[in-house]
Design a protein around this motif. Structure first.
Motif, PDB file in Angstrom:
ATOM      1  N   ASP A 168       0.841  -1.189   0.000  1.00 56.49           N
ATOM      2  CA  ASP A 168       0.000   0.000   0.000  1.00 56.49           C
ATOM      3  C   ASP A 168       0.886   1.253   0.000  1.00 56.49           C
ATOM      4  OD1 ASP A 168      -2.240   1.546   0.037  1.00 56.49           O
ATOM      5  OD2 ASP A 168      -2.821   1.083   2.092  1.00 56.49           O
ATOM      6  N   GLU A 169       0.301   2.369  -0.426  1.00 56.11           N
ATOM      7  CA  GLU A 169       0.998   3.661  -0.461  1.00 56.11           C
ATOM      8  C   GLU A 169       2.227   3.621  -1.365  1.00 56.11           C
ATOM      9  OE1 GLU A 169       1.883   4.292   3.666  1.00 56.11           O
ATOM     10  OE2 GLU A 169      -0.103   5.111   4.084  1.00 56.11           O
ATOM     11  N   MET A 170       2.087   3.001  -2.525  1.00 60.17           N
ATOM     12  CA  MET A 170       3.197   2.950  -3.470  1.00 60.17           C
ATOM     13  C   MET A 170       3.636   4.346  -3.888  1.00 60.17           C
ATOM     14  SD  MET A 170       4.374  -0.080  -4.196  1.00 60.17           S
ATOM     15  CE  MET A 170       5.177   0.220  -5.774  1.00 60.17           C
ATOM     16  N   ASP A 171       2.708   5.305  -3.847  1.00 56.87           N
ATOM     17  CA  ASP A 171       3.037   6.674  -4.224  1.00 56.87           C
ATOM     18  C   ASP A 171       3.974   7.326  -3.214  1.00 56.87           C
ATOM     19  OD1 ASP A 171       0.443   6.168  -2.941  1.00 56.87           O
ATOM     20  OD2 ASP A 171       0.407   8.315  -2.577  1.00 56.87           O
ATOM     21  N   LYS A 172       4.110   6.734  -2.007  1.00 59.47           N
ATOM     22  CA  LYS A 172       4.987   7.284  -0.972  1.00 59.47           C
ATOM     23  C   LYS A 172       6.245   6.438  -0.763  1.00 59.47           C
ATOM     24  CE  LYS A 172       0.909   9.122   1.379  1.00 59.47           C
ATOM     25  NZ  LYS A 172       0.034   9.047   2.562  1.00 59.47           N
ATOM     26  N   MET A 173       6.384   5.401  -1.548  1.00 59.73           N
ATOM     27  CA  MET A 173       7.539   4.515  -1.391  1.00 59.73           C
ATOM     28  C   MET A 173       8.762   5.103  -2.089  1.00 59.73           C
ATOM     29  SD  MET A 173       7.921   0.493  -2.447  1.00 59.73           S
ATOM     30  CE  MET A 173       6.692  -0.032  -1.259  1.00 59.73           C
ATOM     31  N   HIS A 174       9.957   4.852  -1.528  1.00 57.97           N
ATOM     32  CA  HIS A 174      11.192   5.341  -2.129  1.00 57.97           C
ATOM     33  C   HIS A 174      11.403   4.681  -3.493  1.00 57.97           C
ATOM     34  CE1 HIS A 174      12.026   7.199   1.666  1.00 57.97           C
ATOM     35  NE2 HIS A 174      12.158   6.049   2.293  1.00 57.97           N
ATOM     36  N   PRO A 175      11.654   5.480  -4.533  1.00 59.11           N
ATOM     37  CA  PRO A 175      11.900   4.908  -5.867  1.00 59.11           C
ATOM     38  C   PRO A 175      13.065   3.918  -5.812  1.00 59.11           C
ATOM     39  CG  PRO A 175      11.568   7.276  -6.019  1.00 59.11           C
ATOM     40  CD  PRO A 175      11.665   6.959  -4.554  1.00 59.11           C
ATOM     41  N   GLY A 176      12.903   2.806  -6.473  1.00 62.03           N
ATOM     42  CA  GLY A 176      13.967   1.807  -6.533  1.00 62.03           C
ATOM     43  C   GLY A 176      13.812   0.672  -5.539  1.00 62.03           C
ATOM     44  N   LEU A 177      13.084   0.915  -4.450  1.00 61.48           N
ATOM     45  CA  LEU A 177      12.956  -0.119  -3.430  1.00 61.48           C
ATOM     46  C   LEU A 177      12.232  -1.351  -3.968  1.00 61.48           C
ATOM     47  CD1 LEU A 177      13.222  -1.191  -0.568  1.00 61.48           C
ATOM     48  CD2 LEU A 177      11.183   0.106   0.070  1.00 61.48           C
ATOM     49  N   ILE A 178      11.138  -1.142  -4.671  1.00 56.72           N
ATOM     50  CA  ILE A 178      10.352  -2.268  -5.150  1.00 56.72           C
ATOM     51  C   ILE A 178      11.109  -3.057  -6.203  1.00 56.72           C
ATOM     52  CG2 ILE A 178       9.118  -1.221  -7.098  1.00 56.72           C
ATOM     53  CD1 ILE A 178       7.582  -3.394  -4.284  1.00 56.72           C
ATOM     54  N   ASN A 245       6.636   9.637 -12.547  1.00 56.06           N
ATOM     55  CA  ASN A 245       6.413  10.392 -11.313  1.00 56.06           C
ATOM     56  C   ASN A 245       7.254   9.860 -10.167  1.00 56.06           C
ATOM     57  OD1 ASN A 245       4.591  12.106 -12.520  1.00 56.06           O
ATOM     58  ND2 ASN A 245       2.790  10.961 -11.877  1.00 56.06           N
ATOM     59  N   ASN A 246       7.462  10.709  -9.168  1.00 60.69           N
ATOM     60  CA  ASN A 246       8.244  10.331  -7.997  1.00 60.69           C
ATOM     61  C   ASN A 246       7.417   9.413  -7.106  1.00 60.69           C
ATOM     62  OD1 ASN A 246      10.264  10.246  -6.046  1.00 60.69           O
ATOM     63  ND2 ASN A 246       9.522  12.086  -5.017  1.00 60.69           N
ATOM     64  N   SER A 247       7.599   8.114  -7.273  1.00 62.98           N
ATOM     65  CA  SER A 247       6.859   7.132  -6.483  1.00 62.98           C
ATOM     66  C   SER A 247       7.622   5.827  -6.499  1.00 62.98           C
ATOM     67  CB  SER A 247       5.451   6.925  -7.068  1.00 62.98           C
ATOM     68  OG  SER A 247       5.530   6.255  -8.316  1.00 62.98           O
ATOM     69  N   GLY A 248       7.030   4.797  -5.916  1.00 64.42           N
ATOM     70  CA  GLY A 248       7.709   3.515  -5.833  1.00 64.42           C
ATOM     71  C   GLY A 248       7.977   2.863  -7.173  1.00 64.42           C
ATOM     72  N   LEU A 249       7.224   3.258  -8.203  1.00 66.85           N
ATOM     73  CA  LEU A 249       7.419   2.674  -9.530  1.00 66.85           C
ATOM     74  C   LEU A 249       8.183   3.595 -10.477  1.00 66.85           C
ATOM     75  CD1 LEU A 249       3.922   0.981 -10.081  1.00 66.85           C
ATOM     76  CD2 LEU A 249       6.115  -0.167  -9.717  1.00 66.85           C
ATOM     77  N   GLN A 250       8.731   4.683  -9.954  1.00 72.55           N
ATOM     78  CA  GLN A 250       9.482   5.604 -10.811  1.00 72.55           C
ATOM     79  C   GLN A 250      10.694   4.897 -11.420  1.00 72.55           C
ATOM     80  OE1 GLN A 250      11.605   8.905  -8.985  1.00 72.55           O
ATOM     81  NE2 GLN A 250      10.977  10.260 -10.644  1.00 72.55           N
ATOM     82  N   HIS A 251      10.795   4.952 -12.742  1.00 69.03           N
ATOM     83  CA  HIS A 251      11.900   4.336 -13.479  1.00 69.03           C
ATOM     84  C   HIS A 251      12.076   2.864 -13.105  1.00 69.03           C
ATOM     85  CE1 HIS A 251      13.710   8.658 -13.761  1.00 69.03           C
ATOM     86  NE2 HIS A 251      12.655   8.497 -14.546  1.00 69.03           N
ATOM     87  N   SER A 252      10.994   2.216 -12.767  1.00 70.56           N
ATOM     88  CA  SER A 252      11.055   0.833 -12.300  1.00 70.56           C
ATOM     89  C   SER A 252      11.227  -0.148 -13.455  1.00 70.56           C
ATOM     90  CB  SER A 252       9.781   0.484 -11.526  1.00 70.56           C
ATOM     91  OG  SER A 252       9.771  -0.887 -11.200  1.00 70.56           O
ATOM     92  N   ARG A 253      12.050  -1.145 -13.225  1.00 70.04           N
ATOM     93  CA  ARG A 253      12.233  -2.208 -14.210  1.00 70.04           C
ATOM     94  C   ARG A 253      11.006  -3.108 -14.285  1.00 70.04           C
ATOM     95  NH1 ARG A 253      17.321  -5.325 -12.475  1.00 70.04           N
ATOM     96  NH2 ARG A 253      16.541  -4.728 -10.419  1.00 70.04           N
ATOM     97  N   LEU A 254      10.154  -3.037 -13.282  1.00 75.60           N
ATOM     98  CA  LEU A 254       8.914  -3.801 -13.354  1.00 75.60           C
ATOM     99  C   LEU A 254       8.053  -3.318 -14.517  1.00 75.60           C
ATOM    100  CD1 LEU A 254       7.816  -4.029  -9.602  1.00 75.60           C
ATOM    101  CD2 LEU A 254       9.446  -5.440 -10.857  1.00 75.60           C
ATOM    102  N   ILE A 255       8.192  -2.028 -14.829  1.00 81.89           N
ATOM    103  CA  ILE A 255       7.439  -1.451 -15.943  1.00 81.89           C
ATOM    104  C   ILE A 255       8.165  -1.681 -17.260  1.00 81.89           C
ATOM    105  CG2 ILE A 255       6.522   0.679 -16.943  1.00 81.89           C
ATOM    106  CD1 ILE A 255       6.021   1.694 -14.138  1.00 81.89           C
ATOM    107  N   THR A 256       9.461  -1.394 -17.303  1.00 83.86           N
ATOM    108  CA  THR A 256      10.204  -1.542 -18.556  1.00 83.86           C
ATOM    109  C   THR A 256      10.286  -2.999 -19.006  1.00 83.86           C
ATOM    110  OG1 THR A 256      12.314  -1.645 -17.357  1.00 83.86           O
ATOM    111  CG2 THR A 256      11.582   0.525 -18.127  1.00 83.86           C
ATOM    112  N   LYS A 257      10.243  -3.919 -18.053  1.00 82.67           N
ATOM    113  CA  LYS A 257      10.287  -5.348 -18.387  1.00 82.67           C
ATOM    114  C   LYS A 257       8.889  -5.960 -18.490  1.00 82.67           C
ATOM    115  CE  LYS A 257      14.761  -5.611 -18.459  1.00 82.67           C
ATOM    116  NZ  LYS A 257      15.490  -5.851 -19.736  1.00 82.67           N
ATOM    117  N   HIS A 258       7.861  -5.098 -18.378  1.00 86.67           N
ATOM    118  CA  HIS A 258       6.465  -5.525 -18.551  1.00 86.67           C
ATOM    119  C   HIS A 258       6.083  -6.642 -17.584  1.00 86.67           C
ATOM    120  CE1 HIS A 258       6.583  -3.090 -22.178  1.00 86.67           C
ATOM    121  NE2 HIS A 258       7.648  -3.787 -22.593  1.00 86.67           N
TER     122      HIS A 258
END
Length: 327
Positions: A168-178, A245-258
Motif C-alpha cells: 500500500d501507499e506505493m506513491d509514498k515509497m522510495h523509488p527503486g525499493l520495489i 512520477n516520484n513514487s515507488g514505480l518511478q523508473h522501475s524495471r517492473l514497468i520496462t520489463k512488462h
C-alpha cells in the motif's frame, strides 16, 4: 492467561530478542508476532487446498454487490485472478497495480481477493501487507529495506507458494525499493530452488488519480456514460505516469520489463455510488437499509468540481463514521 496478555508477552519477547540487523520489515517484528499468534490460535492453517481454495463465484458476487462504480476494475480483476488461480503452472506471479483517488475501493478489493482465496482472508498467515509510511519510513535505511524485503518474500514463498503480498501507499515509497524484488516477479522457473510463480503481488497507489479523474470528467462533459470508459483508455497513461512520477514505480524495471500484468484504474465515485456504499454499510451492520438516510449521508459529503458536484472528494472512505450521525 488472557489472550491479550499472551499476545503482549509474545510481542515483548520477540522484540527484545531479535538482533538489530535481523530481517524485520515491520521494525518491531509485528508480522513475526502475527504469524506465531496465528499458529497458537489457529495451529492447523497450512498451505493446502483446505485453507487455500479460490472461490470464483464468491469473488464475482462480491465484486458485483460490494464494489460500486468500478466496472473496469471489477471486470479486469475477476478475469485476471480467475485465470491465474485456475492455472496450475503460471509462467510468472500475478502482479496487479491499482490506481485511483482515496476511497474508491483499492484496499477494499484487495480484501475481497484475499477473502475468496484464503479461508482466513486477510487474517491468513499467507497474506502480507506493507505500507510505505510504516514499514519503509527512513530513507537512510534504503539498502537495509531492500535486503529485508527480499528475505521476507523468499522466506514466505518458500513456506507457501500461494502467498499474497500487498504493497500500500506505493506513491509514498522510495523509488527503486520495489525493484529489489524484480527477480521474484519475472519469468523464472526457480530462483535458488524457490518458485515464485504462484504468488500474487498487489501494488496500491493514490497517484495517477488526477489522470483517471480527468478522463472521467472528459466523458461526463461529453455526455458519455462512465461505463463507456475502457481499460485501454487509461492503462498506458497510468503506466507512463507511474514510471515518470516520484513514487515507488518511478523508473522501475517492473514497468520496462512488462512485469506488471495490469494497471487498473479506479474511477472517482459519483453521488449514486456513495448512496450504494451507505446502503451496503447499513446492511453489513444488520440495519434496515433506509434510502432517505443514504441520500442524506451522500448529500452531506464534499464533491468536485464544486459547481457541478460530480465526484465525491473522498469516495466512500468516510461512510462508516458519517453514518453514525444519522442512525
Amino acid at each position: 492467561m488472557k489472550a491479550v496478555q499472551i499476545y503482549l508477552w509474545l510481542h515483548i519477547i520477540l522484540t527484545a530478542s531479535v538482533p538489530v540487523n535481523t530481517f524485520n520489515p515491520f521494525g518491531k517484528m509485528f508480522d513475526g508476532v502475527k504469524n506465531l499468534w496465528q499458529k497458537i490460535y489457529n495451529p492447523d492453517e497450512s498451505c493446502d487446498s483446505k485453507w487455500i481454495s479460490f472461490n470464483e463465484t464468491g469473488l464475482q458476487v462480491d465484486l458485483e454487490s460490494k464494489l460500486f462504480g468500478q466496472h473496469i476494475a471489477s471486470r479486469v480483476i475477476l478475469k485476471a485472478v480467475n485465470g491465474f488461480m485456475s492455472n496450475d503452472n503460471p509462467k510468472k506471479p500475478l502482479v496487479l497495480s491499482l490506481h485511483g483517488r482515496t476511497g474508491t475501493g483499492k484496499n477494499f478489493v484487495s480484501n475481497l481477493i484475499a477473502e475468496n482465496i484464503y479461508k482466513e482472508g486477510m487474517d491468513s498467515s499467507f497474506v502480507h501487507v506493507f505500507t510505505a509510511e510504516l514499514h519503509f519510513q527512513h530513507k537512510r535505511k534504503f539498502e537495509i529495506y531492500k535486503a529485508q524485503l527480499q528475505q521476507w518474500i523468499k522466506g514466505n514463498v518458500t513456506n507457501c507458494a500461494r502467498s499474497m503480498f500487498i504493497f500500500d501507499e506505493m506513491d509514498k515509497m522510495h523509488p527503486g525499493l520495489i525493484d529489489s524484488i524484480k527477480p521474484y516477479l519475472d519469468y523464472y522457473h526457480k530462483l535458488d530452488g524457490v518458485s515464485y510463480r504462484k504468488a500474487i503481488f498487489i501494488f496500491i497507489s493514490n497517484a495517477e488519480g488526477d489522470i483517471i479523474t480527468q478522463t472521467a470528467l472528459d466523458f461526463w462533459n461529453e455526455g458519455r456514460a462512465r461505463e463507456e470508459i475502457e481499460l485501454k483508455d487509461l492503462e498506458t497513461l497510468l503506466s507512463v505516469s507511474a514510471f515518470n512520477n516520484n513514487s515507488g514505480l518511478q523508473h522501475s524495471r517492473l514497468i520496462t520489463k512488462h512485469l506488471v500484468n495490469f494497471f487498473i484504474p479506479f474511477l472517482p465515485l459519483e453521488d449514486r455510488h456513495v448512496v450504494q456504499c451507505v446502503l451496503a454499510e447499513m446492511k453489513a451492520r444488520r440495519l434496515q437499509p433506509d434510502q432517505n438516510v443514504a441520500d442524506q449521508v451522500a448529500r452531506d459529503l464534499v464533491y468536485f468540481p464544486k459547481s457541478e458536484r460530480v465526484f465525491s472528494v473522498r469516495g466512500c472512505k468516510t461512510i462508516q463514521s458519517k453514518l453514525d450521525i444519522y442512525i
